[in-house]
Write an enzyme that holds these catalytic residues in place. Structure first.
Site, mmCIF file in Angstrom:
data_model
loop_
_atom_site.group_PDB
_atom_site.id
_atom_site.type_symbol
_atom_site.label_atom_id
_atom_site.label_comp_id
_atom_site.label_asym_id
_atom_site.label_seq_id
_atom_site.Cartn_x
_atom_site.Cartn_y
_atom_site.Cartn_z
ATOM 1 N N GLN A 162 -6.290 -5.313 4.492
ATOM 2 C CA GLN A 162 -4.904 -4.883 4.326
ATOM 3 C C GLN A 162 -3.958 -5.694 5.193
ATOM 4 O O GLN A 162 -2.834 -5.987 4.788
ATOM 5 C CB GLN A 162 -4.774 -3.393 4.657
ATOM 6 C CG GLN A 162 -5.487 -2.499 3.676
ATOM 7 C CD GLN A 162 -5.121 -2.813 2.237
ATOM 8 O OE1 GLN A 162 -4.002 -2.609 1.804
ATOM 9 N NE2 GLN A 162 -6.081 -3.339 1.477
ATOM 10 N N HIS A 166 -2.192 -8.805 3.741
ATOM 11 C CA HIS A 166 -1.114 -8.682 2.760
ATOM 12 C C HIS A 166 0.226 -9.152 3.319
ATOM 13 O O HIS A 166 1.008 -9.794 2.631
ATOM 14 C CB HIS A 166 -0.954 -7.217 2.331
ATOM 15 C CG HIS A 166 -1.814 -6.813 1.180
ATOM 16 N ND1 HIS A 166 -1.692 -7.359 -0.072
ATOM 17 C CD2 HIS A 166 -2.814 -5.909 1.092
ATOM 18 C CE1 HIS A 166 -2.579 -6.808 -0.885
ATOM 19 N NE2 HIS A 166 -3.276 -5.927 -0.200
ATOM 20 N N GLU A 223 -1.811 5.352 3.099
ATOM 21 C CA GLU A 223 -1.962 4.895 1.716
ATOM 22 C C GLU A 223 -3.440 4.873 1.335
ATOM 23 O O GLU A 223 -3.840 5.415 0.306
ATOM 24 C CB GLU A 223 -1.358 3.495 1.576
ATOM 25 C CG GLU A 223 -1.483 2.903 0.193
ATOM 26 C CD GLU A 223 -1.002 1.454 0.137
ATOM 27 O OE1 GLU A 223 -0.782 0.966 -0.988
ATOM 28 O OE2 GLU A 223 -0.862 0.808 1.196
ATOM 29 N N HIS A 224 -4.258 4.200 2.143
ATOM 30 C CA HIS A 224 -5.702 4.121 1.921
ATOM 31 C C HIS A 224 -6.420 4.735 3.116
ATOM 32 O O HIS A 224 -6.118 4.392 4.255
ATOM 33 C CB HIS A 224 -6.167 2.663 1.794
ATOM 34 C CG HIS A 224 -5.419 1.842 0.792
ATOM 35 N ND1 HIS A 224 -4.424 0.957 1.162
ATOM 36 C CD2 HIS A 224 -5.511 1.779 -0.554
ATOM 37 C CE1 HIS A 224 -3.951 0.374 0.076
ATOM 38 N NE2 HIS A 224 -4.579 0.859 -0.991
ATOM 39 N N ASP A 278 -8.707 -1.664 -5.008
ATOM 40 C CA ASP A 278 -7.606 -2.557 -5.368
ATOM 41 C C ASP A 278 -7.801 -3.187 -6.741
ATOM 42 O O ASP A 278 -6.827 -3.492 -7.428
ATOM 43 C CB ASP A 278 -7.478 -3.678 -4.331
ATOM 44 C CG ASP A 278 -6.670 -3.268 -3.111
ATOM 45 O OD1 ASP A 278 -5.990 -2.231 -3.176
ATOM 46 O OD2 ASP A 278 -6.721 -3.998 -2.110
ATOM 47 N N HIS A 287 27.431 33.802 -20.401
ATOM 48 C CA HIS A 287 25.965 33.832 -20.405
ATOM 49 C C HIS A 287 25.465 35.222 -20.793
ATOM 50 O O HIS A 287 24.558 35.377 -21.624
ATOM 51 C CB HIS A 287 25.419 33.473 -19.012
ATOM 52 C CG HIS A 287 25.382 32.011 -18.712
ATOM 53 N ND1 HIS A 287 26.515 31.259 -18.557
ATOM 54 C CD2 HIS A 287 24.332 31.160 -18.532
ATOM 55 C CE1 HIS A 287 26.181 30.011 -18.279
ATOM 56 N NE2 HIS A 287 24.856 29.927 -18.266
#
Length: 441
Positions: free
Chosen positions: A266, A269, A334-335, A368, A427
């Site tokens: 990761q 990235h 996230e992971h 992934d 109404h």
């Protein structure tokens, strides 16, 4: 030249000030640039006002590509198929196998319409319909991501989206064959070689050539993210994703080289990506730290990995796995890798994570590309309230209400009483007029 030691944080949950240090570690990096936002606002306004002409100007300016018309920027379907057929067999097979697995997983997510009848004949239910037209942005500047095509296009197709339009930049006129091949596998309907904020504007507002979509999905750089923020409301968007994140919980019994490489996976990235290890075994943390140092020099993206780990990474010693799970829930990563014995048992303790990877052999990288579940996941702690991209993001739900004459008497009485309480007489009368009318029907 000898590289300096890797300056990754070492924290302990028993040390004074740990929680303050953890909050500082988790504090989001400020990626919102006022200059970028202003530039994006101008681009979007220009595309909205001048349509194709603005797209051609932006393509010339940012992608260094001249085109006589936007129609020339549309990639024909046979070009996609040519790219697929031209790939080395191993790559083509890998993409097709990944697509099959992703499709199989997402087919189980498809929601269906339903209804039921009450005893008086009133019908209540939900009608599920796919979105009519979706735009998919695929990055194509510094790197190209065929996996993003698969992960975004396949659930859209499974949902039954009527038309899927891809936009991806082609700097200097060069396109990535893997991306085009993935588009062919996913049977996208149209693909435009247009990138950046201008592509988002074209999809959101429509031009003479690019049709307006109902929702835009897919990752992108800071300009694309800023554009998605600005067009939200005119169209739907999937999310504005932050930097990639991984949190690994390990009991100390996994090969430290495996864990080090999982953290690298990761960190490579982006300099703002975040990689964190939690373990109750101090000696294991030392072994992982040594492995990080030893393997870093072998990585082609070593400078990015170093910046990521030194700026936002951490190796954290915790009391036990219970505390590790509590911290993971606070982080909402996230992971999340559970590299432990009995991973199912510990997964039951996790409430907040985009995806959970169970056991020592389940590297995040498999998720992934080819495991099957979607790799578009909530970041920046939004897993507390958000979910992975899925088929449900490409379907919408419409309520069905069919009240019988008998039902109108019962529901009308209830609605009228509440409406009078709210001071909304029309109404109340609208509901009340139908009370007792079943005999004349």
């Amino acid at each position: 030249m000898i590289s300096p030691p890797l300056g990754i944080r070492r924290l302990s949950s028993v040390e004074p000030g740990f929680h303050t240090a953890l909050e500082e570690l988790l504090a989001p990096e400020e990626r919102h640039d006022a200059e970028i936002d202003l530039a994006v606002a101008d681009i979007l306004s220009d595309v909205r006002r001048r349509g194709d002409a603005a797209l051609l100007d932006c393509t010339r300016r940012f992608d260094r590509r001249d085109a006589g018309s936007v129609a020339q920027l549309e990639v024909p379907r046979n070009r996609l198929q040519q790219s697929l057929q031209s790939l080395p067999v191993a790559q083509r097979d890998a993409l097709e196998q990944a697509a099959t697995r992703i499709r199989s997983y997402h087919e189980k997510q498809r929601a269906h319409s339903w209804h039921y009848l009450e005893s008086d004949g009133t019908l209540l239910g939900q009608k599920v319909t796919p979105l009519a037209r979706v735009g998919l942005y695929v990055p194509g500047g510094k790197a190209s991501y065929p996996s993003s095509v698969l992960m975004n296009a396949i659930p859209a197709k499974v949902a039954g989206v009527g038309e899927l339009i891809v936009a991806t930049p082609a700097p200097g006129g060069k396109m990535n064959d893997l991306v085009l091949a993935a588009a062919a596998i996913c049977e996208v309907d149209r693909l435009f070689a247009i990138g950046g904020a201008q592509a988002i504007g074209a999809l959101a507002y429509g031009t003479e050539t690019v049709p307006r979509v109902d929702k835009i999905v897919g990752p992108g750089n800071a300009y694309v993210a800023a554009a998605k923020r600005r067009v939200f409301g005119a169209v739907g968007i999937d999310m504005v994703a932050g930097p990639s994140e991984i949190l690994v919980i390990c009991d100390g019994l996994t090969d430290p080289d495996w864990i080090a490489m999982d953290l690298f996976s990761q960190a490579e990235h982006d300099e703002l990506a975040q990689a964190i290890l939690l373990s109750p075994d101090a000696a294991f943390i030392d072994a992982v730290a040594a492995s990080l140092e030893r393997q870093l020099g072998t990585m082609p993206r070593a400078s990015i990995i170093r910046a990521s780990l030194e700026n936002r990474g951490a190796l954290i010693h915790v009391r036990d796995l219970d505390e590790a799970c509590a911290i993971a829930n606070h982080v909402a990563p996230e992971h999340l890798e559970l590299s432990v014995e009995e991973p199912d048992r510990w997964a039951d303790r996790i409430d907040h994570a985009g995806a959970i990877f169970l056991g020592r052999y389940t590297s995040e990288a498999l998720g992934d590309y080819c495991a099957g579940p979607n790799h578009v996941l909530p970041t920046s702690r939004t897993a507390r309230f958000s979910s992975p991209l899925g088929v449900y993001d490409f379907q919408k739900r419409t309520s069905l209400i069919g009240v019988s004459a008998r039902g109108a008497a019962t529901l009308g009485t209830i609605a009228s009483a509440i409406a009078h309480g709210e001071g909304l007489q029309a109404h109340a009368l609208s509901a009340g007029y139908r009370i007792g009318r079943e005999e004349s029907d």
